[in-house]
Design an enzyme around this catalytic site. Structure first.
Site, mmCIF file in Angstrom:
data_model
loop_
_atom_site.group_PDB
_atom_site.id
_atom_site.type_symbol
_atom_site.label_atom_id
_atom_site.label_comp_id
_atom_site.label_asym_id
_atom_site.label_seq_id
_atom_site.Cartn_x
_atom_site.Cartn_y
_atom_site.Cartn_z
ATOM 1 N N HIS A 53 17.319 3.458 1.291
ATOM 2 C CA HIS A 53 16.389 4.325 2.014
ATOM 3 C C HIS A 53 16.943 4.634 3.403
ATOM 4 C CE1 HIS A 53 15.238 0.762 4.295
ATOM 5 N NE2 HIS A 53 15.046 0.119 3.160
HETATM 6 P P1 TYD Z 1 12.027 -2.752 1.923
HETATM 7 O O1 TYD Z 1 12.093 -2.372 3.369
HETATM 8 O O2 TYD Z 1 12.064 -1.647 0.922
HETATM 9 O O3 TYD Z 1 13.183 -3.784 1.570
HETATM 10 P P2 TYD Z 1 14.779 -3.625 1.619
HETATM 11 O O4 TYD Z 1 15.117 -2.388 2.383
HETATM 12 O O5 TYD Z 1 15.236 -4.852 2.295
HETATM 13 O O6 TYD Z 1 15.284 -3.597 0.231
HETATM 14 O O7 TYD Z 1 10.725 -3.650 1.716
HETATM 15 C C1 TYD Z 1 10.478 -4.345 0.510
HETATM 16 C C2 TYD Z 1 8.981 -4.549 0.398
HETATM 17 O O8 TYD Z 1 8.497 -5.365 1.459
HETATM 18 C C3 TYD Z 1 8.175 -3.253 0.433
HETATM 19 O O9 TYD Z 1 7.128 -3.373 -0.508
HETATM 20 C C4 TYD Z 1 7.608 -3.218 1.808
HETATM 21 C C5 TYD Z 1 7.484 -4.681 2.194
HETATM 22 N N1 TYD Z 1 7.703 -4.911 3.643
HETATM 23 C C6 TYD Z 1 6.641 -5.273 4.449
HETATM 24 O O10 TYD Z 1 5.490 -5.412 4.003
HETATM 25 N N2 TYD Z 1 6.865 -5.488 5.780
HETATM 26 C C7 TYD Z 1 8.096 -5.353 6.334
HETATM 27 O O11 TYD Z 1 8.275 -5.562 7.572
HETATM 28 C C8 TYD Z 1 9.203 -4.970 5.488
HETATM 29 C C9 TYD Z 1 10.585 -4.814 6.036
HETATM 30 C C10 TYD Z 1 8.949 -4.765 4.151
#
Ligand code: TYD
Length: 140
Positions: A53
């Protein structure tokens, strides 16, 4: 994409070395933003990928606290792979950069220091959408 082109930058984290071990500090002047949130990725299974993303406003500073992983960055024009494997060095990612995290070594920990609280609306999770968003930004 040039490293240190203001959109992505490797930043050294001050290290206090002692015979008792090392200590590194990330504080207000280590990163060019006010720190609002800290989170970390751990227990990442072999072969798993994170990220996938871009962000509209969020700035992030990634550090391999333990082990190593690759960060594949794309600014809409070119892509670059950066391996993080030092707890005294981090990668600053400004907004508008697509990132994928992969090749996590066993037991690795990715610390993320962020400029904003979690806001799902700040994410661009679709690559096609990212390409049109960034192309539009680069034109205007
Ligand atoms: P995401 O940012 O997509 O993870 P990565 O980029 O590390 O693969 O987040 C994964 C999940 O966690 C998504 O459902 C959102 C949640 N999340 C939170 O609730 N709070 C946060 O601060 C972060 C970073 C993610």
């Amino acid at each position: 994409m040039e490293i240190n082109n203001n959109r992505i930058q490797i930043i050294s984290i001050p290290k206090i070395e002692e015979r008792r071990g090392n200590l590194s500090v990330i504080e207000h002047d280590t990163v060019p933003f006010d720190i609002k949130r800290v989170y970390y990725l751990y227990d990442v299974p072999s072969g798993a990928e994170r990220g996938g993303h871009a962000h509209k406003k969020l700035q992030q500073f990634l550090v391999a606290l333990s082990g190593s992983f690759d960060v594949v960055l794309n600014d809409g024009r070119e892509s670059k792979n950066i391996t993080l494997n030092k707890p005294f060095e981090g990668l600053l990612i400004k907004p508008g950069i697509w990132r994928e995290l992969q090749n996590f070594s066993s037991g690795s920990v990715c610390l993320v220091v962020a400029s904003e609280v979690y806001i799902e609306d700040d994410y661009i999770r679709d690559f096609e959408e990212f390409m049109s968003y960034t192309t539009h930004k680069q034109k205007n």
